[in-house]
Motif scaffolding. Structure first.
Motif, short mmCIF file in Angstrom:
data_model
loop_
_atom_site.label_atom_id
_atom_site.label_comp_id
_atom_site.label_asym_id
_atom_site.label_seq_id
_atom_site.Cartn_x
_atom_site.Cartn_y
_atom_site.Cartn_z
N ALA A 1 77.94 47.53 59.30
CA ALA A 1 78.17 49.01 59.99
C ALA A 1 78.20 50.10 59.08
O ALA A 1 78.69 49.69 57.80
CB ALA A 1 79.20 49.17 61.17
N ALA A 2 77.49 51.01 59.15
CA ALA A 2 77.51 52.15 58.13
C ALA A 2 77.65 53.70 58.72
O ALA A 2 77.04 53.59 60.03
CB ALA A 2 76.29 52.15 57.35
N PHE B 1 80.07 58.35 52.39
CA PHE B 1 79.54 57.38 53.44
C PHE B 1 80.66 56.24 53.16
O PHE B 1 81.49 56.08 52.16
CB PHE B 1 78.25 56.87 53.02
CG PHE B 1 78.29 56.53 51.44
CD1 PHE B 1 78.78 55.26 50.93
CD2 PHE B 1 77.87 57.42 50.53
CE1 PHE B 1 78.45 54.97 49.55
CE2 PHE B 1 77.81 57.15 49.12
CZ PHE B 1 78.03 55.93 48.57
N VAL B 2 80.71 55.38 54.34
CA VAL B 2 81.36 54.00 54.29
C VAL B 2 80.50 53.07 55.09
O VAL B 2 79.79 53.26 55.89
CB VAL B 2 82.76 54.26 55.23
CG1 VAL B 2 83.52 54.94 54.51
CG2 VAL B 2 82.51 54.70 56.54
N GLU B 3 80.48 51.61 54.74
CA GLU B 3 79.78 50.65 54.90
C GLU B 3 80.69 49.48 54.99
O GLU B 3 81.69 49.27 54.22
CB GLU B 3 78.80 50.48 54.16
CG GLU B 3 77.58 51.47 53.82
CD GLU B 3 76.33 51.21 52.93
OE1 GLU B 3 76.13 49.83 52.48
OE2 GLU B 3 76.04 52.17 52.35
N LEU B 4 80.26 48.64 55.96
CA LEU B 4 81.12 47.40 56.06
C LEU B 4 80.43 46.29 56.63
O LEU B 4 79.42 46.52 57.52
CB LEU B 4 82.38 47.56 56.93
CG LEU B 4 83.30 46.20 57.71
CD1 LEU B 4 84.15 45.99 56.53
CD2 LEU B 4 83.94 46.66 58.76
N ALA B 5 80.44 45.17 55.96
CA ALA B 5 79.57 43.82 56.47
C ALA B 5 80.67 42.62 56.39
O ALA B 5 81.79 42.55 55.64
CB ALA B 5 78.54 43.64 55.40
N ARG C 1 75.67 66.97 59.46
CA ARG C 1 75.09 65.71 60.27
C ARG C 1 75.65 64.40 59.94
O ARG C 1 75.93 63.92 58.96
CB ARG C 1 73.69 65.68 59.70
CG ARG C 1 72.70 66.73 60.00
CD ARG C 1 72.36 66.77 61.39
NE ARG C 1 71.53 68.09 61.60
CZ ARG C 1 70.77 68.31 62.77
NH1 ARG C 1 70.63 67.33 63.76
NH2 ARG C 1 70.28 69.27 63.00
N LEU C 2 76.18 63.67 61.18
CA LEU C 2 76.56 62.71 61.17
C LEU C 2 75.64 61.27 61.41
O LEU C 2 75.02 61.47 62.39
CB LEU C 2 77.77 62.38 62.01
CG LEU C 2 78.82 61.00 62.03
CD1 LEU C 2 79.40 61.00 60.61
CD2 LEU C 2 79.71 61.23 63.23
N SER C 3 75.51 60.40 60.81
CA SER C 3 74.46 59.38 60.99
C SER C 3 75.28 57.91 60.82
O SER C 3 76.06 57.95 60.05
CB SER C 3 73.30 59.33 59.95
OG SER C 3 72.92 60.51 59.79
N GLY C 4 74.92 57.10 61.78
CA GLY C 4 75.49 55.78 61.78
C GLY C 4 74.33 54.65 62.02
O GLY C 4 73.18 54.90 62.64
#
Length: 606
Positions: free
Chosen positions: A367-368, A353-357, A380-383
């Motif tokens: 965004a994640a 996973f990656v997350e950006l704020a 499975r790709l979740s956004g």
């Protein structure tokens, strides 16, 4: 339990820097937070959440029934429940992984956070409707011992103790124990729970050790039996559960703004259910056979993540791995013969996973993105994306959109009576928009969401009891709330309307009230006395039982009151009345609500 406590806690404009409810990054301020002494006085987490309009907790027959949380009209197993950041949903649960909130005592919790949103981009499988985070108390700076004793009508009683204090070297510990006996508020019901919790932490460093044990003995009419009002077989189902939870976390600073987080957890749960079965009815002449079932569930999880903060920008990335194991053994008793039943399932998973704020002026966004591989399923790709804009003059606009999924539970895939190994994973999409105005003790919130689910796993009675995938389900919703503080008096009003429907033309989903409304009044009568009044309305909803078939349950109004008196610096006394109007609603078909109930609690701090 108190909307006033909930909305006053919501009024804080600065969220904590790290909250596990939604992300390793700061959550939106519209997340529901419940804190304060009211939290651990409600008996169970299910009772605490009764005043949250977005959440309908159907609890058949009082605390002995399975308290399944239905958030924003979605399935109960679409709520991911975290205890101190660790998921406690288990794949052998007969509710498809839903957590029984009646089993979890409020005593020992510091706060509850609820974020309705699709969050598979952060937490992986299961968070299609949202996340419920239960946060236990941390250590106190000075040694303290709190002892609780309480009695209630219909034979209930509770006894608990919490010891907290420093250990040295910046470390501290909290040890909590509680024993609950809910008595027998409705026919054939019984509930007893014994809980022990140890939490060791080192200040705000992020280092912590958690050990929790919960043992539950309960009895009541089986699901779909029609309860005390409709059941033809007047025998109680006997249930026994033992749950162990262990978790460790460490956080290391690697450089300016760079932090490494390492987490590991183990969940073990054993359930034994001895059911008399359900006598047949018009919708299902054969009924449900008597059964004995013992299940064991084990899950190991490990996660490593890096988080970097630079100015107004935050970034996080990591990997996660897990192993689930489910075992079941028992029998179905058809009267003339017994059929042995068993299953053994194992499932490994991994994720990245990656997350950006970031924040630019009055606008902040996040965004994640996450990829999950569970068992033999395809990756499975979740956004998820979210944004908040400060509009000025107290106005703020929040928006979010995301995709989610849930792998079928072991129970759904392999239960010998209703399991279906061909079940597909459930998937969902959701978008939210919320407008908030807040100034000088007043907070107004208007919100709406649009959610779409595919391959929803649902239980059907005909032609034989089974679990099947529904093609397309839509749930749309609107909500509004007002919180006002006028000197010593605070009041809260909230209303929600949801519109769940099967877009393929199937029957309405069960236990989905379209209207919820809540009101609460909090009066600080004196520095030592606080009085709370609450009322909630639950709209009509469908349910189904074997003897009664599908039926429409009538709307009802639930009222409650309590008063907390700080008699001395060390003694606090609370008197509470549940179901103040002694209303006779049904949370499930044929299961009457507990009558008017009085509770007296005393806390002594040493």
């Amino acid at each position: 339990m108190l909307l006033s406590a909930l909305l006053l806690a919501q009024s804080a404009t600065t969220p904590p820097p790290l909250v596990v409810t939604a992300s390793r990054l700061p959550p939106p301020t519209s997340a529901v937070r419940i804190e304060g002494p009211e939290l651990d006085s409600a008996g169970s987490v299910a009772a605490v959440l009764a005043g949250v309009p977005q959440l309908f907790v159907a609890q058949a027959g009082g605390r002995s029934g399975f308290a399944a949380p239905t958030l924003d009209g979605a399935d109960p197993n679409f709520v991911l429940v975290l205890f101190d950041g660790v998921p406690i949903n288990n794949a052998t649960s007969s509710r498809g992984g839903a957590v029984n909130l009646a089993e979890i005592a409020g005593f020992g919790l510091a706060g509850i956070e609820l974020l309705p949103a699709q969050l598979s981009a952060v937490h992986g499988s299961g968070a299609l409707a949202g996340v419920l985070a239960l946060n236990p108390r941390g250590p106190t700076e000075r040694p303290a011992l709190t002892v609780r004793a309480g009695v209630m009508t219909q034979g209930g009683q509770t006894l608990g103790a919490a010891l907290s204090g420093p250990l040295g070297g910046g470390w501290g510990a909290t040890l909590t124990g509680q024993s609950d006996d809910d008595g027998s508020p409705t026919p054939l019901t019984r509930f007893e729970a014994h809980t022990a919790l140890l939490r060791v932490a080192r200040g705000d460093s992020g280092h912590r050790l958690l050990l929790r044990f919960n043992a539950v003995e309960s009895a009541g009419f089986p699901d779909a039996s029609g309860g005390a009002l409709l059941a033809r077989r007047r025998l109680a189902e006997q249930r026994r559960a033992r749950e162990w939870l262990g978790a460790v976390r460490t956080r290391q600073a690697l450089g300016p703004g760079l932090v490494l987080d390492l987490n590991a957890s183990w969940l073990n749960r054993r359930d034994t259910i001895d059911s008399p079965g359900v006598a047949g009815g018009a919708s299902n002449p054969a009924g449900l056979p008597a059964s004995l079932d013992t299940t064991r569930y084990d899950r190991l999880l490990g996660q490593a993540s890096l988080a970097w903060t630079g100015g107004t920008t935050q970034f996080a990335a990591g990997i996660e791995g897990g192993h689930e194991r489910g075992r079941s053994a028992g029998q179905l008793d058809f009267g003339g013969f017994a059929l042995p039943t068993a299953y053994r399932l194992d499932r490994r998973s991994w994720a990245g996973f990656v997350e950006l704020a970031s924040r630019i002026g009055a606008v902040s966004g996040s965004a994640a993105l996450r990829v999950d591989r569970i068992g033999d399923l395809k990756a499975r790709l979740s956004g998820r994306i979210a944004a908040t804009a400060v509009l000025g003059r107290g106005w703020r606009l929040e928006s979010a959109a995301g995709t989610s999924f849930k792998a079928a539970s072991f129970y759904a895939l392999a239960n010998p009576l209703v399991g279906n190994p061909a079940l597909r994973p459930e998937t969902g999409r959701r978008a939210d928009l919320t407008l908030i105005w807040q100034q000088a003790g007043t907070r107004v919130r208007l919100g709406g969401f649009v959610a779409r689910y595919e391959d929803l796993i649902d239980f059907v009675f005909q032609p034989a009891p089974a679990l099947v995938n529904r093609g397309r389900v839509a749930v749309d919703g609107l909500s509004a709330s007002l919180a006002q503080q006028l000197g010593p008096v605070g009041f809260d009003l909230a209303v929600q309307h949801v519109w769940p429907r099967d877009r393929a033309g199937g029957p309405d989903l069960l236990l989905r009230p379209r209207w919820r409304a809540n009101a609460a009044l909090r009066w600080q009568a004196s520095p030592r006395l606080v009085v709370n009044l609450r009322a909630g309305q639950v709209g009509a909803r469908d349910d189904e039982s074997v003897p009664g078939g599908r039926q429409r349950l009538a709307p009802y109004v639930l009222a409650a009151a309590d008063a907390r008196w700080q008699a001395t610096e060390r003694l606090a006394v609370r008197l509470a009345a549940d179901n103040l109007l002694d209303a006779g609603w049904q949370d499930a078909a044929g299961f009457p609500a507990p009558p008017l109930r009085l509770r007296l609690l005393a806390d002594v701090t040493l």
